[in-house]
Scaffold this active site. Structure first.
Site, PDB file in Angstrom:
ATOM      1  N   HIS A  32      42.978  38.749  38.915  1.00 27.84           N
ATOM      2  CA  HIS A  32      43.053  40.210  38.573  1.00 27.84           C
ATOM      3  C   HIS A  32      41.922  40.658  39.178  1.00 27.84           C
ATOM      4  O   HIS A  32      40.637  40.561  39.114  1.00 27.84           O
ATOM      5  CB  HIS A  32      42.956  40.357  37.074  1.00 27.84           C
ATOM      6  CG  HIS A  32      43.708  42.079  36.910  1.00 27.84           C
ATOM      7  ND1 HIS A  32      43.111  43.132  37.260  1.00 27.84           N
ATOM      8  CD2 HIS A  32      44.810  42.390  36.393  1.00 27.84           C
ATOM      9  CE1 HIS A  32      43.879  44.043  36.821  1.00 27.84           C
ATOM     10  NE2 HIS A  32      44.976  43.689  36.418  1.00 27.84           N
TER      11      HIS A  32
ATOM     12  N   HIS B 166      43.453  35.311  36.042  1.00 27.14           N
ATOM     13  CA  HIS B 166      44.413  36.243  35.123  1.00 27.14           C
ATOM     14  C   HIS B 166      45.419  35.477  34.680  1.00 27.14           C
ATOM     15  O   HIS B 166      45.902  35.603  33.401  1.00 27.14           O
ATOM     16  CB  HIS B 166      44.517  37.474  35.826  1.00 27.14           C
ATOM     17  CG  HIS B 166      45.219  38.405  35.117  1.00 27.14           C
ATOM     18  ND1 HIS B 166      45.001  39.072  33.997  1.00 27.14           N
ATOM     19  CD2 HIS B 166      46.643  39.109  35.434  1.00 27.14           C
ATOM     20  CE1 HIS B 166      45.826  40.044  33.379  1.00 27.14           C
ATOM     21  NE2 HIS B 166      46.731  39.930  34.233  1.00 27.14           N
TER      22      HIS B 166
HETATM   23  C1  SIN Z   1      47.432  45.062  33.889  1.00 27.58           C
HETATM   24  O1  SIN Z   1      47.737  45.694  33.045  1.00 27.58           O
HETATM   25  O2  SIN Z   1      46.757  45.126  35.171  1.00 27.58           O
HETATM   26  C2  SIN Z   1      47.810  43.523  33.691  1.00 27.58           C
HETATM   27  C3  SIN Z   1      49.353  43.609  33.794  1.00 27.58           C
HETATM   28  C4  SIN Z   1      49.699  42.247  34.121  1.00 27.58           C
HETATM   29  O3  SIN Z   1      48.772  41.348  34.618  1.00 27.58           O
HETATM   30  O4  SIN Z   1      51.046  42.244  34.402  1.00 27.58           O
END
Ligand code: SIN
Length: 533
Positions: free
Chosen positions: A228, A335
């Site tokens: 992420h 992530h």
């Molecule tokens: C986020 O809120 O950026 C995470 C959502 C996700 O990883 O699907």
């Protein structure tokens, strides 16, 4: 060793496990085993939301295409079709069970996230979507007769007899139990904790992937780890996720000199695919010799920011960052794992009696890179499918009755557990992270081989079992990353940056002597684009 019997054993209590439990409750007794309190899972921390094609401007066909595009050519189309087509039904049912998604007036409010061509992401309490879904599912499970719960119970290994899964060995309050069941559903989530920077909670130690591998299950596409782009980077602050929805609502990435940079890397700028944004951030960090860049929301209306991201606002404030006035220091973190235990679209693994759903599974729905906010939907849709399939396949079958077994004669101890865990997590972040090459991966493989002895023993504490599982999975992720000598989706090799020849899946299995064997499966050519509908 004591034996417990149940009709259906669910391992894990996030969205996929709970949804499977709900499905199975009308078919027999269900036991949900989870190693912490029920709500402690990645689901609880999911902020941004749940993607579903339900807005007036959206169609399942468009959600299908966006998911395929994000997956960079490696999604399994049948799985994506199930996800987008069955998603709305699962969400409507959740609303009927009490889920309160945010609304604009009386209509559901949909936000935008990267790589979505429509506003399609439902959210709850601004940025606490996973928490709301988990709340509703736990309430539902608790209301159902015949669902037992074993919190603080660590699954050690699966019981496999005659090639079939008959349940699992579970460590509960220091005692080892053998839980026998007609069917077992793995829903243990991913393994972000293998990396020293991660958005994932401490429970995400890849347990399901490791125990499935040891039981003879096929795992697939393990090299695909999504990083992420925007995770809080501040002294003494936790590695707290800053939802992609912040960029969806207009947040801008700036380097430490205050310069916006994403346009230099991708025409979609802040809303480019996550792997592109993560690599761009790393490049800017290197270029400016800084361990972070900034996420800037200061140009947005402060009242809107506080209302839209209340949890993020409050959390950052604890670390002296007022997100309505201050730029937020961020850097990427591990992530989500796109790979996992290979299943069909009904959650069936290659082992009779064993099902998997959610992040632990690999249906192929995410291909090489998951579309943001598709994972809560995945948990709901494939949790329900796995429950349905487990009920159907085990109808009329009795709970297995196996001869009693003794506990393992000796349990090992991991000396220097904390130090090994820290070394492992740093190694994976430094060598098997966002940008990989033969040299870094080879070094990781070598260092991981120093931990091989840990894999040969059985342990009787949760911490040691988790470390064993992380080492086992880390070795597999590293091998998979070494073997894929090209770049696609979230897997980027600086020594093989080309995508040509990269459209294949790799299945992995463990031999009796602990060695890994792999098989390459070429991705079939794209079917005709689905008609919008
Ligand atoms: C986020 O809120 O950026 C995470 C959502 C996700 O990883 O699907």
């Amino acid at each position: 060793m004591e034996t417990e019997k149940t009709d259906f054993l669910i391992i894990g209590s996030g969205v996929a496990g709970l949804r499977a439990a709900i499905e199975l409750a009308s078919h027999g007794e269900v036991l949900v085993v989870t190693k912490d309190v029920m709500r402690e899972s990645s689901t609880e921390y999911a902020q941004g939301g749940v993607a579903v094609a339900m807005s007036d401007e959206d169609r399942v066909g468009i959600h299908f295409e966006d998911t395929l595009k994000a997956g960079d050519g490696l999604c399994r189309e049948d799985a994506v079709r199930v996800l987008v087509e069955e998603g709305a039904e699962r969400i409507i049912e959740l609303i009927e069970w009490g889920a309160e998604f945010d609304r604009a007036g009386t209509k559901l409010d949909f936000t935008l996230e990267a790589a979505h061509s429509r506003r399609r992401v439902l959210h709850a309490h601004g940025d606490s979507t996973g928490r709301e879904i988990e709340r509703v599912l736990i309430n539902k499970v608790v209301s159902l007769e015949g669902v037992r719960r074993f919190p603080f119970s660590m699954t050690v290994d699966l019981v496999v007899d005659g090639g079939e899964c008959r349940g699992a060995y579970v460590l509960k309050e220091g005692r080892m139990y053998r839980v026998l069941a007609r069917a077992t559903v793995l829903a243990t989530g991913g393994g972000g904790q293998m990396f020293s920077r991660t958005t994932n909670p401490p429970v995400t130690t890849s347990d399901g992937m490791a125990i499935a591998l040891r039981a003879g299950a096929v795992l697939e596409d393990m090299e695909f780890v999504q990083f992420h782009p925007t995770v809080l980077f501040a002294p003494a602050a936790p590695q707290f996720l800053l939802s992609e929805a912040m960029r969806g609502e207009g947040g801008i990435l700036r380097n430490i000199y205050g310069e916006p940079f994403m346009k230099n890397y991708h025409p979609d700028a802040e809303l480019a695919p996550r792997d592109v944004v993560s690599r761009a951030i790393i490049s800017e960090m290197v270029r400016t010799s800084s361990p972070y860049v900034y996420l800037d929301l200061t140009h947005l209306d402060p009242a809107f920011v506080k209302r839209r991201f209340p949890r993020i606002y409050r959390t950052c404030l604890q670390y002296d960052i007022d997100i309505t006035r201050d730029r937020i220091p961020v850097s990427p973190a591990a992530h989500y794992m796109m790979g996992g235990v290979r299943t069909d679209t009904n959650g069936r693994t290659n082992i009779e009696g064993l099902y998997a759903a959610g992040e632990v599974a690999c249906t192929g729905v995410h291909g090489a890179n998951r579309l943001a906010s598709n994972s809560l939907l995945e948990g709901l849709v494939f949790g329900a499918k796995a429950g349905e399939a487990a009920a159907e396949a085990s109808a009329g079958r009795a709970v297995p009755d196996l001869p009693a077994v003794a506990s393992p004669p000796a349990y090992g101890r991991i000396d220097g557990y904390e130090e090994i865990k820290t070394r492992l997590r740093r190694l994976m972040w430094d060598r098997v992270g966002i940008i990989r090459c033969a040299e870094s991966l080879g070094a990781a493989r070598e260092e991981l081989s120093n931990f091989a002895d840990i894999l040969r023993h059985q342990y009787r504490t949760r911490e040691e079992l988790e470390l064993k599982n992380m080492i086992q999975t880390a070795a597999l992720v590293t091998e998979a990353a070494l073997q894929r000598r090209c770049s696609i989706g979230a897997h980027y090799r600086s020594d093989f940056p080309q995508k040509e020849g990269c459209c294949f899946h790799v299945e992995w299995r463990m031999e009796g002597d602990g060695s890994l064997v792999s098989r390459r499966l070429w991705q079939p050519a794209r079917e005709e684009p689905a008609a919008e509908g």
